[in-house]
Design a protein around this motif. Structure first.
Motif, PDB file in Angstrom:
ATOM      1  N   GLY A  36       0.764  -1.234   0.000  1.00 28.45           N
ATOM      2  CA  GLY A  36       0.000   0.000   0.000  1.00 28.45           C
ATOM      3  C   GLY A  36       0.796   1.285   0.000  1.00 28.45           C
ATOM      4  O   GLY A  36       0.208   2.372   0.048  1.00 28.45           O
ATOM      5  N   ALA A  37       2.126   1.216  -0.074  1.00 29.54           N
ATOM      6  CA  ALA A  37       2.928   2.444  -0.077  1.00 29.54           C
ATOM      7  C   ALA A  37       2.710   3.228  -1.360  1.00 29.54           C
ATOM      8  O   ALA A  37       2.735   2.664  -2.452  1.00 29.54           O
ATOM      9  CB  ALA A  37       4.407   2.109   0.092  1.00 29.54           C
ATOM     10  N   ARG A  38       2.540   4.534  -1.204  1.00 23.81           N
ATOM     11  CA  ARG A  38       2.453   5.419  -2.361  1.00 23.81           C
ATOM     12  C   ARG A  38       3.771   6.137  -2.621  1.00 23.81           C
ATOM     13  O   ARG A  38       4.006   6.643  -3.710  1.00 23.81           O
ATOM     14  CB  ARG A  38       1.345   6.450  -2.137  1.00 23.81           C
ATOM     15  CG  ARG A  38      -0.030   5.879  -2.348  1.00 23.81           C
ATOM     16  CD  ARG A  38      -0.341   5.718  -3.819  1.00 23.81           C
ATOM     17  NE  ARG A  38      -0.689   6.987  -4.442  1.00 23.81           N
ATOM     18  CZ  ARG A  38      -0.585   7.240  -5.744  1.00 23.81           C
ATOM     19  NH1 ARG A  38      -0.099   6.319  -6.563  1.00 23.81           N
ATOM     20  NH2 ARG A  38      -0.926   8.429  -6.229  1.00 23.81           N
ATOM     21  N   VAL A  39       4.617   6.200  -1.593  1.00 23.62           N
ATOM     22  CA  VAL A  39       5.949   6.786  -1.726  1.00 23.62           C
ATOM     23  C   VAL A  39       6.924   5.863  -1.011  1.00 23.62           C
ATOM     24  O   VAL A  39       6.661   5.418   0.112  1.00 23.62           O
ATOM     25  CB  VAL A  39       6.020   8.196  -1.104  1.00 23.62           C
ATOM     26  CG1 VAL A  39       7.430   8.784  -1.274  1.00 23.62           C
ATOM     27  CG2 VAL A  39       4.984   9.133  -1.716  1.00 23.62           C
ATOM     28  N   VAL A  40       8.050   5.560  -1.669  1.00 20.46           N
ATOM     29  CA  VAL A  40       9.097   4.740  -1.063  1.00 20.46           C
ATOM     30  C   VAL A  40      10.372   5.582  -1.053  1.00 20.46           C
ATOM     31  O   VAL A  40      10.834   6.028  -2.103  1.00 20.46           O
ATOM     32  CB  VAL A  40       9.326   3.428  -1.833  1.00 20.46           C
ATOM     33  CG1 VAL A  40      10.270   2.510  -1.051  1.00 20.46           C
ATOM     34  CG2 VAL A  40       7.998   2.718  -2.108  1.00 20.46           C
ATOM     35  N   VAL A  41      10.941   5.797   0.127  1.00 18.28           N
ATOM     36  CA  VAL A  41      12.102   6.670   0.292  1.00 18.28           C
ATOM     37  C   VAL A  41      13.328   5.811   0.578  1.00 18.28           C
ATOM     38  O   VAL A  41      13.281   4.911   1.425  1.00 18.28           O
ATOM     39  CB  VAL A  41      11.882   7.661   1.451  1.00 18.28           C
ATOM     40  CG1 VAL A  41      13.022   8.679   1.499  1.00 18.28           C
ATOM     41  CG2 VAL A  41      10.553   8.355   1.304  1.00 18.28           C
ATOM     42  N   PHE A  42      14.432   6.122  -0.111  1.00 21.65           N
ATOM     43  CA  PHE A  42      15.670   5.352   0.035  1.00 21.65           C
ATOM     44  C   PHE A  42      16.766   6.214   0.652  1.00 21.65           C
ATOM     45  O   PHE A  42      16.720   7.440   0.609  1.00 21.65           O
ATOM     46  CB  PHE A  42      16.105   4.804  -1.323  1.00 21.65           C
ATOM     47  CG  PHE A  42      15.209   3.698  -1.800  1.00 21.65           C
ATOM     48  CD1 PHE A  42      15.451   2.385  -1.423  1.00 21.65           C
ATOM     49  CD2 PHE A  42      14.103   3.983  -2.587  1.00 21.65           C
ATOM     50  CE1 PHE A  42      14.605   1.363  -1.826  1.00 21.65           C
ATOM     51  CE2 PHE A  42      13.244   2.968  -2.997  1.00 21.65           C
ATOM     52  CZ  PHE A  42      13.495   1.651  -2.612  1.00 21.65           C
ATOM     53  N   PRO A  43      17.802   5.572   1.220  1.00 18.20           N
ATOM     54  CA  PRO A  43      18.869   6.297   1.915  1.00 18.20           C
ATOM     55  C   PRO A  43      19.774   7.099   0.984  1.00 18.20           C
ATOM     56  O   PRO A  43      19.736   6.972  -0.248  1.00 18.20           O
ATOM     57  CB  PRO A  43      19.656   5.164   2.601  1.00 18.20           C
ATOM     58  CG  PRO A  43      18.729   4.007   2.669  1.00 18.20           C
ATOM     59  CD  PRO A  43      17.892   4.114   1.427  1.00 18.20           C
ATOM     60  N   GLU A  44      20.634   7.871   1.615  1.00 13.57           N
ATOM     61  CA  GLU A  44      21.643   8.652   0.905  1.00 13.57           C
ATOM     62  C   GLU A  44      22.599   7.736   0.135  1.00 13.57           C
ATOM     63  O   GLU A  44      23.111   6.750   0.681  1.00 13.57           O
ATOM     64  CB  GLU A  44      22.442   9.490   1.906  1.00 13.57           C
ATOM     65  CG  GLU A  44      23.477  10.390   1.273  1.00 13.57           C
ATOM     66  CD  GLU A  44      24.191  11.268   2.281  1.00 13.57           C
ATOM     67  OE1 GLU A  44      24.659  12.344   1.878  1.00 13.57           O
ATOM     68  OE2 GLU A  44      24.276  10.890   3.468  1.00 13.57           O
ATOM     69  N   LEU A  45      22.815   8.059  -1.144  1.00 13.16           N
ATOM     70  CA  LEU A  45      23.711   7.309  -2.028  1.00 13.16           C
ATOM     71  C   LEU A  45      23.395   5.812  -2.041  1.00 13.16           C
ATOM     72  O   LEU A  45      24.277   4.974  -2.169  1.00 13.16           O
ATOM     73  CB  LEU A  45      25.178   7.564  -1.651  1.00 13.16           C
ATOM     74  CG  LEU A  45      25.651   9.003  -1.896  1.00 13.16           C
ATOM     75  CD1 LEU A  45      27.079   9.196  -1.391  1.00 13.16           C
ATOM     76  CD2 LEU A  45      25.556   9.383  -3.373  1.00 13.16           C
ATOM     77  N   ALA A  46      22.112   5.501  -1.991  1.00  9.45           N
ATOM     78  CA  ALA A  46      21.695   4.094  -2.025  1.00  9.45           C
ATOM     79  C   ALA A  46      22.105   3.409  -3.323  1.00  9.45           C
ATOM     80  O   ALA A  46      22.315   2.185  -3.343  1.00  9.45           O
ATOM     81  CB  ALA A  46      20.180   4.000  -1.850  1.00  9.45           C
ATOM     82  N   LEU A  47      22.241   4.179  -4.405  1.00 11.41           N
ATOM     83  CA  LEU A  47      22.543   3.560  -5.700  1.00 11.41           C
ATOM     84  C   LEU A  47      23.994   3.123  -5.837  1.00 11.41           C
ATOM     85  O   LEU A  47      24.315   2.318  -6.714  1.00 11.41           O
ATOM     86  CB  LEU A  47      22.191   4.527  -6.833  1.00 11.41           C
ATOM     87  CG  LEU A  47      20.694   4.835  -6.971  1.00 11.41           C
ATOM     88  CD1 LEU A  47      20.475   5.907  -8.022  1.00 11.41           C
ATOM     89  CD2 LEU A  47      19.900   3.581  -7.313  1.00 11.41           C
TER      90      LEU A  47
END
Length: 242
Positions: A36-47
C-alpha cells in the motif's frame, strides 16, 4: 483528507554496483507498493553505497537523470503506482562534470517528478560533489512533500521553509553511522519544531562514513516515533503521513 502511506526503506548497498543496487531498490519498491505504499524513500547514495572516494575515482558510478540503468526503478513505480525517492550521484549541469548527492523522485508513471541536490555537503563530500542551490518539493495525492539529505537536517531553516511552503511531510535520505545522535537530536526535533511528519531512510552496513545502523522510519508532528524498521534487517517501515 486521508493520509498517504510512505515506506522508509533500508538495505546495505554493494559499493559501486549501480546495477545490483538498482535491482534491490526495485524489489523494495515492488514489496512496499504491494503493502500500500504510495511513496518509497531510500537512503543517501543508495545507488552506489556511501563511498565518496570510490565515486570520485569511478566515473561510471555517476548517473544522469535519464540513465537507462534506472529503468527497473521506473518499471517498478509504474507496476505499483508508487513514487520512489532514489538517491545517488547524479551529474549536475554547469558543475564541470561533478555530480550532486541527488534525490530523484520517480513518479507513479515512471517519469521524473522532482530532483533535489543536497545543499549542505559534509567533510570529504565537498571535494567530490557539487552542492545544490534549491529546495526540493513534490506533491502527490494532495500531500506536499519536502526533500532533504543527511547533513542538511542539521540546518533547521530547511525544515522551516518546508513548513512555510505548505509541506506536511519531510523526507530525509541519510547515511548515519552508529555514533550519530540524529535519531534523538535532529529528526524528532525537526518534527516537533515545525509540525511535520519526518520520514528517515537510513543505510545499513559498512560505508565510508562507518557502519550504518538502519532504524529507518518516521516521527509524527509531536516528535514521537510512529514507525521503525529496526537496526539489522533489509526492508522498510510503513507510516501513514500527511
Amino acid at each position: 483528507m486521508a493520509g498517504v502511506i510512505v515506506a522508509a526503506a533500508q538495505f546495505a548497498p554493494a559499493a559501486g554496483d549501480v546495477e545490483g543496487n538498482v535491482r534491490t531498490v526495485s524489489g523494495l519498491i515492488r514489496r512496499a507498493g504491494a503493502e500500500g505504499a504510495r511513496v518509497v524513500v531510500f537512503p543517501e547514495l543508495a545507488l552506489t553505497g556511501y563511498e565518496p572516494t570510490l565515486i570520485r575515482a569511478t566515473p561510471a558510478a555517476r548517473l544522469t537523470e535519464a540513465d537507462a540503468r534506472l529503468d527497473p526503478v521506473r518499471e517498478a513505480c509504474r507496476a505499483t503506482g508508487a513514487a520512489a525517492v532514489v538517491n545517488g550521484p547524479v551529474l549536475m549541469a554547469g558543475a564541470q562534470g561533478r555530480a550532486g548527492i541527488t534525490s530523484l523522485v520517480v513518479g507513479p508513471d515512471g517519469a521524473l517528478l522532482a530532483r533535489y541536490d543536497k545543499r549542505h555537503l559534509y567533510g570529504v563530500e565537498a571535494e567530490v560533489f557539487a552542492p545544490g542551490t534549491a529546495d526540493g518539493r513534490f506533491t502527490l495525492d494532495g500531500v506536499r512533500f519536502a526533500l532533504a539529505t543527511c547533513y542538511d537536517n542539521r540546518f533547521p531553516d530547511i525544515a522551516e521553509r518546508a513548513a512555510s511552503d505548505g509541506c506536511t511531510v519531510y523526507l530525509a535520505s541519510s547515511a548515519l553511522d552508529a555514533d550519530n545522535d540524529s535519531f534523538e537530536k535532529v529528526y524528532p526535533v525537526r518534527a516537533r519544531e515545525f509540525g511535520l511528519y519526518v520520514v528517515l531512510a537510513d543505510l545499513l552496513g559498512p560505508s565510508e562514513a562507518g557502519p550504518c545502523t538502519g532504524r529507518s522510519g518516521a516521527w509524527g508532528p509531536d516528535g514521537e516515533r510512529i514507525a521503525d524498521a529496526g537496526p539489522d534487517r533489509e526492508g522498510f517501515a510503513l507510516a501513514e503521513v500527511g
